[in-house]
Design an enzyme around this catalytic site. Structure first.
Site, PDB file in Angstrom:
ATOM      1  N   ASP A   1     116.242 -39.011 -48.859  1.00 40.66           N
ATOM      2  CA  ASP A   1     115.104 -39.694 -48.266  1.00 40.66           C
ATOM      3  C   ASP A   1     114.585 -38.999 -47.016  1.00 40.66           C
ATOM      4  O   ASP A   1     113.651 -39.478 -46.389  1.00 40.66           O
ATOM      5  CB  ASP A   1     115.473 -41.137 -47.896  1.00 40.66           C
ATOM      6  CG  ASP A   1     115.308 -42.070 -49.083  1.00 40.66           C
ATOM      7  OD1 ASP A   1     114.649 -41.657 -50.049  1.00 40.66           O
ATOM      8  OD2 ASP A   1     115.848 -43.181 -49.040  1.00 40.66           O
TER       9      ASP A   1
ATOM     10  N   ASP B   1     105.431 -34.744 -44.876  1.00 42.10           N
ATOM     11  CA  ASP B   1     105.470 -36.155 -44.485  1.00 42.10           C
ATOM     12  C   ASP B   1     105.159 -36.294 -42.997  1.00 42.10           C
ATOM     13  O   ASP B   1     104.386 -37.163 -42.578  1.00 42.10           O
ATOM     14  CB  ASP B   1     106.863 -36.751 -44.728  1.00 42.10           C
ATOM     15  CG  ASP B   1     107.278 -36.754 -46.181  1.00 42.10           C
ATOM     16  OD1 ASP B   1     107.367 -35.673 -46.763  1.00 42.10           O
ATOM     17  OD2 ASP B   1     107.527 -37.839 -46.705  1.00 42.10           O
TER      18      ASP B   1
ATOM     19  N   GLU C   1     106.432 -45.397 -42.254  1.00 37.02           N
ATOM     20  CA  GLU C   1     107.730 -45.077 -42.831  1.00 37.02           C
ATOM     21  C   GLU C   1     108.426 -43.967 -42.051  1.00 37.02           C
ATOM     22  O   GLU C   1     109.659 -43.908 -42.006  1.00 37.02           O
ATOM     23  CB  GLU C   1     107.564 -44.649 -44.296  1.00 37.02           C
ATOM     24  CG  GLU C   1     108.879 -44.253 -44.946  1.00 37.02           C
ATOM     25  CD  GLU C   1     108.727 -43.767 -46.369  1.00 37.02           C
ATOM     26  OE1 GLU C   1     109.748 -43.355 -46.952  1.00 37.02           O
ATOM     27  OE2 GLU C   1     107.600 -43.797 -46.892  1.00 37.02           O
ATOM     28  N   GLU C   2     107.663 -43.083 -41.438  1.00 34.79           N
ATOM     29  CA  GLU C   2     108.241 -41.925 -40.771  1.00 34.79           C
ATOM     30  C   GLU C   2     108.715 -42.210 -39.352  1.00 34.79           C
ATOM     31  O   GLU C   2     109.271 -41.314 -38.710  1.00 34.79           O
ATOM     32  CB  GLU C   2     107.213 -40.786 -40.747  1.00 34.79           C
ATOM     33  CG  GLU C   2     106.684 -40.386 -42.106  1.00 34.79           C
ATOM     34  CD  GLU C   2     107.783 -40.030 -43.096  1.00 34.79           C
ATOM     35  OE1 GLU C   2     108.841 -39.517 -42.652  1.00 34.79           O
ATOM     36  OE2 GLU C   2     107.611 -40.280 -44.297  1.00 34.79           O
TER      37      GLU C   2
ATOM     38  N   ASP D   1     102.596 -45.814 -45.425  1.00 35.61           N
ATOM     39  CA  ASP D   1     103.458 -44.745 -45.917  1.00 35.61           C
ATOM     40  C   ASP D   1     102.546 -43.522 -45.992  1.00 35.61           C
ATOM     41  O   ASP D   1     101.692 -43.437 -46.873  1.00 35.61           O
ATOM     42  CB  ASP D   1     104.018 -45.094 -47.290  1.00 35.61           C
ATOM     43  CG  ASP D   1     104.973 -44.034 -47.828  1.00 35.61           C
ATOM     44  OD1 ASP D   1     105.030 -42.938 -47.241  1.00 35.61           O
ATOM     45  OD2 ASP D   1     105.651 -44.294 -48.829  1.00 35.61           O
TER      46      ASP D   1
ATOM     47  N   LEU E   1     102.788 -40.328 -46.819  1.00 35.32           N
ATOM     48  CA  LEU E   1     102.785 -39.423 -47.974  1.00 35.32           C
ATOM     49  C   LEU E   1     103.879 -39.845 -48.949  1.00 35.32           C
ATOM     50  O   LEU E   1     104.967 -39.263 -48.986  1.00 35.32           O
ATOM     51  CB  LEU E   1     102.962 -37.970 -47.536  1.00 35.32           C
ATOM     52  CG  LEU E   1     102.589 -36.915 -48.594  1.00 35.32           C
ATOM     53  CD1 LEU E   1     101.133 -37.090 -49.050  1.00 35.32           C
ATOM     54  CD2 LEU E   1     102.804 -35.512 -48.070  1.00 35.32           C
ATOM     55  N   ASP E   2     103.577 -40.833 -49.754  1.00 32.32           N
ATOM     56  CA  ASP E   2     104.512 -41.322 -50.759  1.00 32.32           C
ATOM     57  C   ASP E   2     104.660 -40.293 -51.872  1.00 32.32           C
ATOM     58  O   ASP E   2     103.688 -39.691 -52.312  1.00 32.32           O
ATOM     59  CB  ASP E   2     103.997 -42.641 -51.342  1.00 32.32           C
ATOM     60  CG  ASP E   2     104.894 -43.181 -52.434  1.00 32.32           C
ATOM     61  OD1 ASP E   2     105.938 -43.757 -52.084  1.00 32.32           O
ATOM     62  OD2 ASP E   2     104.558 -43.006 -53.618  1.00 32.32           O
TER      63      ASP E   2
ATOM     64  N   GLU F   1     104.708 -50.597 -48.416  1.00 32.09           N
ATOM     65  CA  GLU F   1     104.533 -50.222 -49.821  1.00 32.09           C
ATOM     66  C   GLU F   1     104.256 -51.468 -50.674  1.00 32.09           C
ATOM     67  O   GLU F   1     103.194 -51.576 -51.296  1.00 32.09           O
ATOM     68  CB  GLU F   1     105.780 -49.483 -50.347  1.00 32.09           C
ATOM     69  CG  GLU F   1     105.967 -48.107 -49.736  1.00 32.09           C
ATOM     70  CD  GLU F   1     107.250 -47.422 -50.182  1.00 32.09           C
ATOM     71  OE1 GLU F   1     107.227 -46.192 -50.352  1.00 32.09           O
ATOM     72  OE2 GLU F   1     108.285 -48.106 -50.354  1.00 32.09           O
TER      73      GLU F   1
END
Length: 404
Positions: free
Chosen positions: A130, A136, A159-160, A178, A180-181, A341
């Site tokens: 992950d 990202d 998310e980062e 998010d 860059l999923d 998400e």
């Protein structure tokens, strides 16, 4: 932050240039405009977005030739979501154009080596599988810079990042995302995407310390979403969004830099014939999920046709196909993130007549308790999700081979 410098590349003119377009040429965005990667232009005034006086418009905010750009559609000639949200959307879509160019660049594999950015542990887990790849991090910085420049965002939760970032005391909006999923798929040229949700800032929390009010603003229930969307980076770059009045998709015209309305008022079929899940983990699934998949594969469910499997292993891509054709996109493990998400994609699904579920409950009704909270996610056609939920035991709580 060290400025990222990318090699410049010349592009041939488009093979089929548009004969006319609602934007005057001087107002068009171009991916070759030489602007800084992180610094989208500020708009001096709302009137600068669209030169309405220079075109003949139609009732839906488009022009007489049939064009309708994202900015026109959400502006006063279309949905009229309000000037402040239009400004935010301008900067958000600008950032996503930049990310689209980076994802498609032959130089993206070297970004981490030259940008001074490291692929450290993200706030969402800390597992080797992950750990964010360099893109990202770059995508996160691109969006953060755009949101800062908009002047309309108080908090960004990503998310980062381990914790939400407080940007502006006066910003009326909160953005969760998010950036860059599916980034692990980039080297194989498999579709990736950006997912985002937009809330109003909770002004009643303004008296609290910065860290606390940033966290609480980011943990709003999905029922309070003002808007949500995703951008799919694939054979086409597609921005799909909802502002509480249907789900609409806009395709990027690379010859002009505009997102053009191509899929107005998407309605997901009540039933599909495709399910999207990692079938290789079949023997790890609970009995209810195995029974459901066995039943629909044989055409013995409530819909008397045999279902087919389509799995890209890219959440945005799998959901986009499901949104258009119906069926289900799912991950039964406690893996996907509720805040940035599951909530935005469930909002889009519901606005298109579908449903988002954790296998038992409506996603949007779940109150987040932490930023990187994980849960199972089932998205898709209303009747398909209802049938899945009737099997009850569909959440994979034991994850052999995985560490969560």
């Amino acid at each position: 932050m060290q400025q990222l410098l990318l090699p410049t590349t010349s592009f041939p003119p488009p093979l089929f240039p548009l004969k006319s377009h609602p934007f005057p040429r001087k107002q068009q965005f171009c991916l070759r405009d030489g602007l800084s990667l992180y610094a989208p232009p500020k708009m001096a005034s709302f009137s600068g977005f669209v030169a309405k006086s220079q075109m003949q418009t139609t009732a839906d905010g488009g022009d007489a030739n049939g064009f309708s750009t994202l900015m026109e559609y959400v502006g006063k000639g279309g949905l009229d979501v309000g000037d402040e949200l239009v400004v935010l959307l301008y900067h958000m879509q600008y950032a996503c154009k930049r990310i689209a160019a980076l994802v498609a660049s032959p130089f993206n594999s070297a970004l981490g080596k030259h940008s001074g950015l490291s692929a450290g542990t993200s706030g969402s887990g800390g597992l080797d599988r992950d750990k964010p790849k360099p893109l990202d991090i770059v995508a996160n910085e691109v969006i953060l810079s755009s949101l800062r420049n908009s002047g309309k965002v108080s908090v960004m939760a990503s998310e980062e990042d381990d914790a939400p970032i407080w940007i502006n005391d006066d910003g009326p909006f909160v953005v969760v995302l998010d950036p860059l999923d599916g980034s692990r798929n980039i080297d194989a040229s498999i579709p990736t995407g950006t997912i985002f949700g937009i809330y109003k800032r909770l002004v009643e929390l303004d008296h609290l310390p910065t860290e606390e009010k940033a966290s609480l603003n980011s943990l709003q229930s999905g029922t309070r979403l003002l808007a949500a969307g995703y951008v799919l980076y694939s054979s086409a770059t597609i921005l799909c969004a909802s502002f509480g009045s249907g789900t609409h998709a806009f395709t990027l015209d690379h010859s002009t830099g505009d997102f053009i309305l191509t899929h107005p008022s998407i309605r997901i079929p009540a039933r599909g014939q495709i399910y999207s899940v990692n079938d290789a983990r079949y023997f790890d699934w609970p009995e209810g999920l195995r029974q459901y998949i066995n039943t629909v594969r044989q055409g013995k469910g409530k819909y008397p046709k045999k279902y087919s499997a389509r799995y890209i292993c890219s959440l945005v891509a799998d959901f986009h196909r499901t949104l258009l054709y119906g069926g289900l996109a799912m991950n039964p493990r406690d893996h996907l993130r509720l805040v940035y998400e599951a909530n935005p994609l469930s909002f889009l699904a519901e606005q298109a007549g579908g449903k988002g579920s954790d296998g038992k409950s409506r996603i949007l009704s779940i109150q987040p308790v932490k930023l990187h909270q994980r849960l199972p996610l089932f998205l898709g056609s209303l009747e398909d999700i209802d049938e899945l939920e009737s099997y009850e035991d569909v959440q994979q709580k034991v994850n052999p081979g995985y560490a969560v």
